[in-house]
Design a protein around this motif. Structure first.
Motif, PDB file in Angstrom:
ATOM      1  N   VAL A  17       0.895  -1.160   0.000  1.00 34.34           N
ATOM      2  CA  VAL A  17       0.000   0.000   0.000  1.00 34.34           C
ATOM      3  C   VAL A  17       0.928   1.202   0.000  1.00 34.34           C
ATOM      4  O   VAL A  17       1.539   1.532   1.021  1.00 34.34           O
ATOM      5  N   GLN A  18       1.055   1.805  -1.161  1.00 34.30           N
ATOM      6  CA  GLN A  18       2.074   2.850  -1.338  1.00 34.30           C
ATOM      7  C   GLN A  18       1.441   4.229  -1.185  1.00 34.30           C
ATOM      8  O   GLN A  18       0.604   4.641  -1.995  1.00 34.30           O
ATOM      9  N   ARG A  19       1.862   4.941  -0.148  1.00 34.72           N
ATOM     10  CA  ARG A  19       1.352   6.294   0.085  1.00 34.72           C
ATOM     11  C   ARG A  19       2.184   7.302  -0.712  1.00 34.72           C
ATOM     12  O   ARG A  19       3.301   7.025  -1.102  1.00 34.72           O
ATOM     13  N   TYR A  20       1.623   8.454  -0.944  1.00 38.67           N
ATOM     14  CA  TYR A  20       2.297   9.573  -1.643  1.00 38.67           C
ATOM     15  C   TYR A  20       2.738   9.198  -3.059  1.00 38.67           C
ATOM     16  O   TYR A  20       3.779   9.624  -3.540  1.00 38.67           O
ATOM     17  N   ARG A  29      -1.579  10.268  -4.352  1.00 41.05           N
ATOM     18  CA  ARG A  29      -2.485   9.134  -4.224  1.00 41.05           C
ATOM     19  C   ARG A  29      -1.914   8.072  -3.290  1.00 41.05           C
ATOM     20  O   ARG A  29      -0.697   8.028  -3.033  1.00 41.05           O
ATOM     21  N   THR A  30      -2.799   7.207  -2.845  1.00 47.11           N
ATOM     22  CA  THR A  30      -2.380   5.960  -2.216  1.00 47.11           C
ATOM     23  C   THR A  30      -2.710   4.851  -3.205  1.00 47.11           C
ATOM     24  O   THR A  30      -3.855   4.743  -3.669  1.00 47.11           O
ATOM     25  N   THR A  31      -1.689   4.061  -3.560  1.00 45.45           N
ATOM     26  CA  THR A  31      -1.894   2.969  -4.507  1.00 45.45           C
ATOM     27  C   THR A  31      -1.876   1.640  -3.760  1.00 45.45           C
ATOM     28  O   THR A  31      -0.943   1.350  -3.019  1.00 45.45           O
ATOM     29  N   VAL A  32      -2.941   0.869  -3.972  1.00 45.75           N
ATOM     30  CA  VAL A  32      -3.063  -0.446  -3.330  1.00 45.75           C
ATOM     31  C   VAL A  32      -2.721  -1.504  -4.378  1.00 45.75           C
ATOM     32  O   VAL A  32      -3.372  -1.577  -5.424  1.00 45.75           O
TER      33      VAL A  32
END
Ligand code: SF4
Ligand code: SF4
Length: 308
Positions: A17-20, A29-32
């Motif tokens: 779960v990648q923030r920023y 964005r946050t990428t899941v």
């Protein structure tokens, strides 16, 4: 409690779960990243995303040869070579993760863990202010997020309740019956098209492109905002004919924007860590001429072209 919060407790295997994040749609964005994908692209930069199950990764360059993993493995999967280095016999490794816990050198890690919608959403909502200020939101990618339609549906409902902008990043190889349920909850689709010739598409990704192209047209007709994404791979799909057919296809169906993703080899070391073969090992970097030619051709079809 809203309807969306009355969730099923369903879990999905998530590997990051990648923030920023700033490359998976507009704003911050946050990428899941979901684990599991129906394609296996030769150039995949996230090879750990392909299998749906959690996997143990072993980075041999970081190993200090303490052999704690050899003693700890219940299946005898860690073996010592004549030169003292350690290798993993993947035919008996069950990805149990025991060796990760005993490796003090951080040469091992688990990729992927089961998470609930609550757990993922808790991380997403931490950055609500960033989304508002930057025009960002959440992107569900992978792997292929649509392999977990119920989980994705619940997560998108949660985002909708909090007015968080929603985007999915998809390979498009998904039954329409699944996509049409998800799409009403999605504000932007990042839609990959890898090759316009189905036989070549199959050689490069393992599947033909008929379903993918059909879905692209249906999404356009449904009216959901869509950006086509083209990973540009030297010698594989950057030829003039393929780019022209792609431009023609998009123009014919009224699709207006394409993002070019130039080939890179950032994920190469992960293949070794997973015991996988990286078949593009000798591929040269993408020539600037190839990118500018693609931009020119696609632009000639009236498309808005971005190089990412
Ligand atoms: S993940 Fe489990 S089975 Fe695989 S090498 Fe490590 S301890 Fe052995
Ligand atoms: S526990 Fe870690 S450092 Fe020790 S041999 Fe195994 S992989 Fe190498």
């Amino acid at each position: 409690m809203t309807n969306a919060e009355a969730n099923s407790g369903k879990k999905a295997v998530i590997f990051n779960v990648q923030r920023y994040s700033t490359e998976d749609g507009p704003g911050v964005r946050t990428t899941v990243f979901f684990k599991g994908c129906p394609l296996s692209c030769l150039w995949c930069s996230n090879p750990e995303s392909q299998q749906a199950k959690p996997q143990m990764m072993y980075f041999s360059k970081t190993c200090v040869q303490c052999y704690a993993c050899v003693k700890a493995c219940p299946n005898g999967a860690n073996k010592i070579k004549d030169d003292g280095s350690v290798w993993v016999d993947r035919s008996v490794c069950t990805n149990c993760g025991v060796c990760v816990k005993v490796c003090l050198a951080d040469a091992r890690s688990m990729s992927g863990k089961k998470m609930t919608v609550d757990e993922v959403f808790d991380i997403i909502q931490k950055d609500s202010l960033y989304y508002i200020n930057s025009g960002g939101g959440v992107t569900l990618g992978g792997g292929e997020c649509t392999t977990e339609p119920e989980f994705v549906g619940e997560l998108l409902d949660r985002c909708y309740d909090r007015a968080i902008h929603t985007c999915i990043d998809t390979c498009g190889y998904t039954p329409w019956s699944v996509l049409e349920k998800i799409l009403p909850k999605v504000e932007l689709v990042l839609f990959d098209i890898k090759h316009m010739d189905t036989e070549k598409h199959k050689e490069l990704t393992g599947v033909g492109n008929e379903l993918i192209l059909e879905n692209a047209v249906k999404i356009k007709q449904m009216g959901t905002r869509m950006i086509i994404r083209l990973p540009l791979i030297p010698g594989y799909n950057d030829d003039e004919n393929n780019i022209k057919v792609m431009g023609w296809f998009m123009e014919s169906w009224g699709m207006d924007r394409i993002d070019i993703l130039p080939y890179h080899r950032l994920g190469e070391n992960k293949y070794d860590a997973l015991g996988m073969n990286y078949s593009l090992g000798d591929l040269p970097n993408l020539a600037k001429d190839s990118i500018s030619r693609a931009v020119k051709i696609l632009g000639s079809y009236g498309l808005e072209v971005h190089v990412m």
